[in-house]
Design a protein around this motif. Structure first.
Motif, PDB file in Angstrom:
ATOM      1  N   UNK A   1       0.986  -1.174   0.053  1.00 48.83           N
ATOM      2  CA  UNK A   1      -0.051  -0.104  -0.049  1.00 48.83           C
ATOM      3  C   UNK A   1       0.864   1.309   0.103  1.00 48.83           C
ATOM      4  N   UNK A   2       1.867   1.170  -0.914  1.00 50.06           N
ATOM      5  CA  UNK A   2       2.693   2.312  -1.095  1.00 50.06           C
ATOM      6  C   UNK A   2       2.750   2.740  -2.370  1.00 50.06           C
ATOM      7  N   UNK A   3       2.982   4.192  -2.338  1.00 47.77           N
ATOM      8  CA  UNK A   3       3.121   4.671  -3.699  1.00 47.77           C
ATOM      9  C   UNK A   3       4.294   4.593  -4.530  1.00 47.77           C
ATOM     10  N   UNK A   4       4.259   4.340  -5.796  1.00 45.19           N
ATOM     11  CA  UNK A   4       5.617   4.261  -6.404  1.00 45.19           C
ATOM     12  C   UNK A   4       6.277   5.392  -6.755  1.00 45.19           C
ATOM     13  N   UNK A   5       7.394   5.828  -6.191  1.00 46.68           N
ATOM     14  CA  UNK A   5       8.056   7.246  -6.372  1.00 46.68           C
ATOM     15  C   UNK A   5       8.566   7.391  -7.772  1.00 46.68           C
ATOM     16  N   UNK A   6       9.156   6.206  -8.329  1.00 45.28           N
ATOM     17  CA  UNK A   6       9.841   6.693  -9.760  1.00 45.28           C
ATOM     18  C   UNK A   6       8.897   7.314 -10.767  1.00 45.28           C
ATOM     19  N   UNK A   7       9.247   7.705 -11.938  1.00 48.27           N
ATOM     20  CA  UNK A   7       8.505   8.310 -12.571  1.00 48.27           C
ATOM     21  C   UNK A   7       9.043   8.088 -14.255  1.00 48.27           C
ATOM     22  N   UNK A   8       8.284   7.803 -15.038  1.00 50.44           N
ATOM     23  CA  UNK A   8       8.416   7.631 -16.442  1.00 50.44           C
ATOM     24  C   UNK A   8       7.678   8.472 -17.528  1.00 50.44           C
ATOM     25  N   UNK A   9       8.586   9.082 -18.435  1.00 51.39           N
ATOM     26  CA  UNK A   9       8.045  10.088 -19.438  1.00 51.39           C
ATOM     27  C   UNK A   9       7.208   9.358 -20.460  1.00 51.39           C
ATOM     28  N   UNK A  10       7.371   8.125 -21.010  1.00 48.29           N
ATOM     29  CA  UNK A  10       6.775   7.564 -21.894  1.00 48.29           C
ATOM     30  C   UNK A  10       5.463   7.303 -21.154  1.00 48.29           C
ATOM     31  N   UNK A  11       5.402   6.813 -19.876  1.00 53.03           N
ATOM     32  CA  UNK A  11       4.175   6.428 -19.248  1.00 53.03           C
ATOM     33  C   UNK A  11       3.240   7.714 -19.183  1.00 53.03           C
ATOM     34  N   UNK A  12       3.814   8.547 -18.712  1.00 48.69           N
ATOM     35  CA  UNK A  12       3.048   9.623 -18.564  1.00 48.69           C
ATOM     36  C   UNK A  12       2.133  10.244 -19.956  1.00 48.69           C
ATOM     37  N   UNK A  13       3.051  10.596 -20.885  1.00 55.29           N
ATOM     38  CA  UNK A  13       2.607  11.007 -22.252  1.00 55.29           C
ATOM     39  C   UNK A  13       1.513   9.912 -22.735  1.00 55.29           C
ATOM     40  N   UNK A  14       1.691   8.612 -22.711  1.00 58.57           N
ATOM     41  CA  UNK A  14       0.752   7.913 -23.205  1.00 58.57           C
ATOM     42  C   UNK A  14      -0.409   7.715 -22.335  1.00 58.57           C
ATOM     43  N   UNK A  15      -0.431   7.659 -21.109  1.00 58.92           N
ATOM     44  CA  UNK A  15      -1.645   8.028 -20.303  1.00 58.92           C
ATOM     45  C   UNK A  15      -2.374   9.305 -20.701  1.00 58.92           C
ATOM     46  N   UNK A  16      -1.836  10.469 -20.939  1.00 58.11           N
ATOM     47  CA  UNK A  16      -2.631  11.549 -21.287  1.00 58.11           C
ATOM     48  C   UNK A  16      -3.109  11.280 -22.540  1.00 58.11           C
ATOM     49  N   UNK A  17      -2.285  10.588 -23.509  1.00 56.63           N
ATOM     50  CA  UNK A  17      -2.902  10.212 -24.843  1.00 56.63           C
ATOM     51  C   UNK A  17      -3.994   9.333 -24.627  1.00 56.63           C
ATOM     52  N   UNK A  18      -4.094   8.140 -23.807  1.00 58.39           N
ATOM     53  CA  UNK A  18      -5.095   7.456 -23.808  1.00 58.39           C
ATOM     54  C   UNK A  18      -6.450   7.916 -23.187  1.00 58.39           C
ATOM     55  N   UNK A  19      -6.129   9.075 -22.012  1.00 60.73           N
ATOM     56  CA  UNK A  19      -7.252   9.883 -21.659  1.00 60.73           C
ATOM     57  C   UNK A  19      -7.941  10.608 -22.824  1.00 60.73           C
ATOM     58  N   UNK A  20      -7.008  11.257 -23.703  1.00 61.33           N
ATOM     59  CA  UNK A  20      -7.601  12.089 -24.754  1.00 61.33           C
ATOM     60  C   UNK A  20      -8.440  11.096 -25.939  1.00 61.33           C
ATOM     61  N   UNK A  21      -8.004   9.846 -25.817  1.00 60.70           N
ATOM     62  CA  UNK A  21      -8.618   8.918 -26.788  1.00 60.70           C
ATOM     63  C   UNK A  21     -10.063   8.734 -26.401  1.00 60.70           C
ATOM     64  N   UNK A  22     -10.129   8.587 -25.031  1.00 57.59           N
ATOM     65  CA  UNK A  22     -11.672   8.337 -24.404  1.00 57.59           C
ATOM     66  C   UNK A  22     -12.689   9.467 -24.720  1.00 57.59           C
ATOM     67  N   UNK A  23     -12.281  10.701 -25.051  1.00 57.72           N
ATOM     68  CA  UNK A  23     -13.036  11.850 -25.307  1.00 57.72           C
ATOM     69  C   UNK A  23     -13.690  11.341 -26.717  1.00 57.72           C
ATOM     70  N   UNK A  24     -13.157  10.632 -27.510  1.00 60.91           N
ATOM     71  CA  UNK A  24     -13.668  10.209 -28.953  1.00 60.91           C
ATOM     72  C   UNK A  24     -15.149   9.342 -28.514  1.00 60.91           C
ATOM     73  N   UNK A  25     -14.920   8.840 -27.479  1.00 56.65           N
ATOM     74  CA  UNK A  25     -16.087   7.744 -27.323  1.00 56.65           C
ATOM     75  C   UNK A  25     -17.148   8.507 -26.450  1.00 56.65           C
ATOM     76  N   UNK A  26     -16.581   9.309 -25.219  1.00 55.98           N
ATOM     77  CA  UNK A  26     -17.475  10.103 -24.631  1.00 55.98           C
ATOM     78  C   UNK A  26     -16.963  11.489 -24.356  1.00 55.98           C
ATOM     79  N   UNK A  27     -17.392  12.469 -24.721  1.00 52.79           N
ATOM     80  CA  UNK A  27     -16.476  13.721 -24.745  1.00 52.79           C
ATOM     81  C   UNK A  27     -17.100  14.438 -23.373  1.00 52.79           C
ATOM     82  N   UNK A  28     -16.263  14.110 -22.520  1.00 48.24           N
ATOM     83  CA  UNK A  28     -16.231  14.635 -21.023  1.00 48.24           C
ATOM     84  C   UNK A  28     -15.480  15.954 -20.994  1.00 48.24           C
ATOM     85  N   UNK A  29     -15.872  17.266 -21.475  1.00 50.22           N
ATOM     86  CA  UNK A  29     -15.122  18.426 -21.294  1.00 50.22           C
ATOM     87  C   UNK A  29     -14.371  18.788 -19.863  1.00 50.22           C
ATOM     88  N   UNK A  30     -15.118  17.928 -19.184  1.00 46.76           N
ATOM     89  CA  UNK A  30     -14.493  18.556 -17.710  1.00 46.76           C
ATOM     90  C   UNK A  30     -13.142  17.771 -17.377  1.00 46.76           C
TER      91      UNK A  30
END
Length: 222
Positions: free
Chosen positions: A72-101
């Motif tokens: 139950x501990x948060x991972x402290x390391x970080x990864x640029x590829x995963x940051x950008x692809x996570x944002x990209x994936x969230x953007x792609x969901x807006x094509x399914x359900x455009x939640x401007x919030x």
């Protein structure tokens, strides 16, 4: 051993005070039974995951990267590829359900990536990875993932405020691909010397797709 007994099991999940049936035979054994229309089921999964991703973005634009479930501990390391692809994936969901919030936090996450990871050098730009300036490196996949993110944002919102950043990153990719089309996967930062010729196979495809995604926006023949 003289005898072997073969038997099937029947199981369910119990979640939120509901029983969820699991299939009990063959290769589908243990897989949830989907009672509703598959298309609606998939849409529901996308919307739930979008909501989760959105909730993991802090006000700074950084993600809660992940958790060690056993501790139950948060991972402290970080990864640029995963940051950008996570944002990209969230953007792609807006094509399914455009939640401007979701857009304010998405913009925060994009700005975080550009403020923290984006570096301009010699008429090109690169995304850096690493815990501190003693081991910063440039991954070909990071550049591509950042272009995915920026190009998808522009495609979804029609806002071209990040296009120049994507074009600078494309120049960085071009500097990591030689005249024969062979890639260099990892550079040291800031001297841009080669650290690793090859690290992971999908970087090549990501680089090509990143340039194609940008070309769909700016139609730059280069």
């Amino acid at each position: 051993i003289n005898k072997v007994w073969i038997f099937d099991t029947i199981s369910v999940f119990y979640e939120d005070e509901n029983f969820i049936d699991l299939q009990s035979e063959g290769q589908q054994n243990g897989v949830r039974v989907v009672a509703e229309n598959n298309k609606e089921h998939i849409k529901k999964i996308i919307k739930k995951n979008a909501n989760f991703l959105h909730g993991e973005i802090l006000e700074t634009g950084r993600f809660k990267y992940g958790y060690f479930p056993a501790f139950d501990r948060e991972i402290k390391s970080y990864n640029t590829v995963r940051h950008c692809t996570a944002v990209y994936a969230l953007l792609e969901t807006l094509e399914v359900d455009y939640n401007e919030n979701y857009l304010p936090k998405i913009k925060n996450a994009i700005d975080y990536a550009l403020d923290v990871f984006y570096k301009e050098l010699n008429n090109a730009a690169y995304m850096i990875d690493g815990e501190d300036d003693s081991n910063y490196e440039i991954k070909l996949g990071s550049l591509a993932a950042a272009i995915f993110m920026l190009a998808k944002y522009q495609e979804i919102t029609k806002d071209n405020k990040y296009q120049k950043y994507a074009e600078n990153l494309a120049n960085g990719i071009k500097n990591m691909v030689d005249e024969r089309g062979e890639t260099t996967h990892i550079l040291n930062y800031p001297d841009l010397n080669m650290k690793e010729k090859f690290r992971i196979i999908y970087y090549d495809g990501e680089a090509a797709l990143g340039l194609l995604r940008l070309y769909q926006i700016n139609h730059d023949e280069n």
